[in-house]
Enzyme design. Sequence first.
Site, short mmCIF file in Angstrom:
data_model
loop_
_atom_site.label_atom_id
_atom_site.label_comp_id
_atom_site.label_asym_id
_atom_site.label_seq_id
_atom_site.Cartn_x
_atom_site.Cartn_y
_atom_site.Cartn_z
N GLN A 94 0.81 -1.21 0.00
CA GLN A 94 0.00 0.00 0.00
C GLN A 94 0.85 1.26 0.00
O GLN A 94 0.32 2.37 0.07
CB GLN A 94 -0.92 -0.01 1.23
CG GLN A 94 -1.91 -1.16 1.24
CD GLN A 94 -2.63 -1.31 2.57
OE1 GLN A 94 -2.39 -0.57 3.52
NE2 GLN A 94 -3.51 -2.30 2.65
N HIS A 157 -0.60 -0.20 5.64
CA HIS A 157 -1.07 0.88 6.52
C HIS A 157 -0.03 1.97 6.74
O HIS A 157 0.39 2.25 7.86
CB HIS A 157 -1.51 0.29 7.86
CG HIS A 157 -2.57 -0.75 7.77
ND1 HIS A 157 -3.01 -1.46 8.86
CD2 HIS A 157 -3.28 -1.22 6.70
CE1 HIS A 157 -3.95 -2.32 8.48
NE2 HIS A 157 -4.12 -2.19 7.17
N GLU A 254 -14.32 4.20 10.26
CA GLU A 254 -14.78 5.25 11.16
C GLU A 254 -14.67 6.64 10.56
O GLU A 254 -13.77 6.91 9.77
CB GLU A 254 -13.95 5.26 12.45
CG GLU A 254 -14.04 4.02 13.29
CD GLU A 254 -13.23 4.13 14.58
OE1 GLU A 254 -13.23 3.15 15.35
OE2 GLU A 254 -12.60 5.19 14.81
N TYR A 264 -8.23 7.47 20.06
CA TYR A 264 -9.34 7.00 19.24
C TYR A 264 -9.51 5.48 19.28
O TYR A 264 -10.30 4.93 18.53
CB TYR A 264 -9.22 7.56 17.82
CG TYR A 264 -9.49 9.04 17.85
CD1 TYR A 264 -10.77 9.54 17.66
CD2 TYR A 264 -8.49 9.95 18.20
CE1 TYR A 264 -11.04 10.90 17.76
CE2 TYR A 264 -8.74 11.30 18.31
CZ TYR A 264 -10.02 11.78 18.09
OH TYR A 264 -10.29 13.12 18.21
N TYR A 275 -10.20 -10.48 10.63
CA TYR A 275 -10.45 -11.05 9.31
C TYR A 275 -10.59 -12.56 9.39
O TYR A 275 -9.85 -13.24 10.11
CB TYR A 275 -9.30 -10.71 8.36
CG TYR A 275 -9.24 -9.25 7.96
CD1 TYR A 275 -10.15 -8.72 7.05
CD2 TYR A 275 -8.27 -8.41 8.49
CE1 TYR A 275 -10.09 -7.38 6.67
CE2 TYR A 275 -8.19 -7.08 8.12
CZ TYR A 275 -9.11 -6.57 7.21
OH TYR A 275 -9.05 -5.24 6.85
#
Length: 384
Positions: A94, A157, A254, A264, A275
């Site tokens: 990513q 990520h 979110e 958070y 998963y």
Amino acid sequence: MACLSRLLSHAHYFSLLSLWLLAAPTNADTVNTQKHTLNIDVLATGLNHPWSMVFLPEGDILVSERNGVLKRVSDKGDVSHVSGLPEGLVYKGQGGLLGLALSPDFSTNKIVYLAFSEEGQFSKAGTSVIRAKLQGNALSDITTIFQTAPRFAGGRHFGGCLLTTDKHLYIALGDRGNRDKAQHLDSHIGSVIRLNLDGSTPIDNPFYAQSTATSDGTKPEIFSYGHRNIQGMTLDPKTNTLWTHEHGPQGGDEVNTIEAGANYGWPTITYGVNYGTGSKIGKGTHAEGMEQPLHFWVPSIAPSGLTIVQGDTFPEWQGDLLLGSLKFGLLVRLDIENGIIVNEERMLDGKYGRIRDVVEGPGGKIYLLTDASNGQILRLHPTQ
């Protein structure tokens, strides 16, 4: 005479309509939504998995491609390359060339900020941010102003969203697949970073005093923490509210408003599950001292891009949030009233594929990036 007058009026109307149709883009689609009927035309094609876009003052668009290429797109759709990207950028998983932001004084100082995944020793990578001058189609005077610590192997990520205000640069970071680190203040992992525009650390950051008073390794750049992987960030200039959204695991994407020093919750609380197994993560959905999202998705939509509609071009959307969906190819509108999300509208329904970025451009038109090997810039405006 009345009939003749009406006939002439109708003739005048159809004449104007013909002129408008000739001026309208020939490749435009029409899409009906709850509040507006949209014309959607393709401004540019041939982009390789584009990730972020920002508008330059003269109307050109700066676009990052995840494979490490920076491009400039004119208001007519002409595409050119921008040279001068730094060494060390790694395109893996990513990661790649990610977020873009302009200095609030770009018109005079030509400064642009770029986020990218940078590989270091032992094939470990992290998100870095550079500050550079954009002169024509070349970057110069490049300075690295931020590097994530610690770094990890793998390609998950990286976060990478950037946002500038009059005084600050915000950097959104993912958890790099090391979820527990998102609860540790001695790590940049899973946090929102706030810097001064020159790359220095603001002394009024929420953990700055702790970082200087103790030897526990607290990172003074951290503004908020407990995030999994933020993929959209925007500022409401009327309320000075910083909005973000982030990917959950299997479910639990979110929407949040970011407060200084707030936690958070990830991975202690989440509306998602592991998963495959569907097993619970952490303590469930609530824990003392941890923020609740203003909105969440189960199942996940993989949200991307984020903007708040400010102009008058879409009057019925003014003040609402727009974001994309990678998973379902959606444009999503979140109806905001008094800071509360009261309704969600889903549009496009996969018609253009994965939506990566959403930006309100000059004149109030909405621009979308599609995430594909032949990615496009789509331009939306209401029908006349």
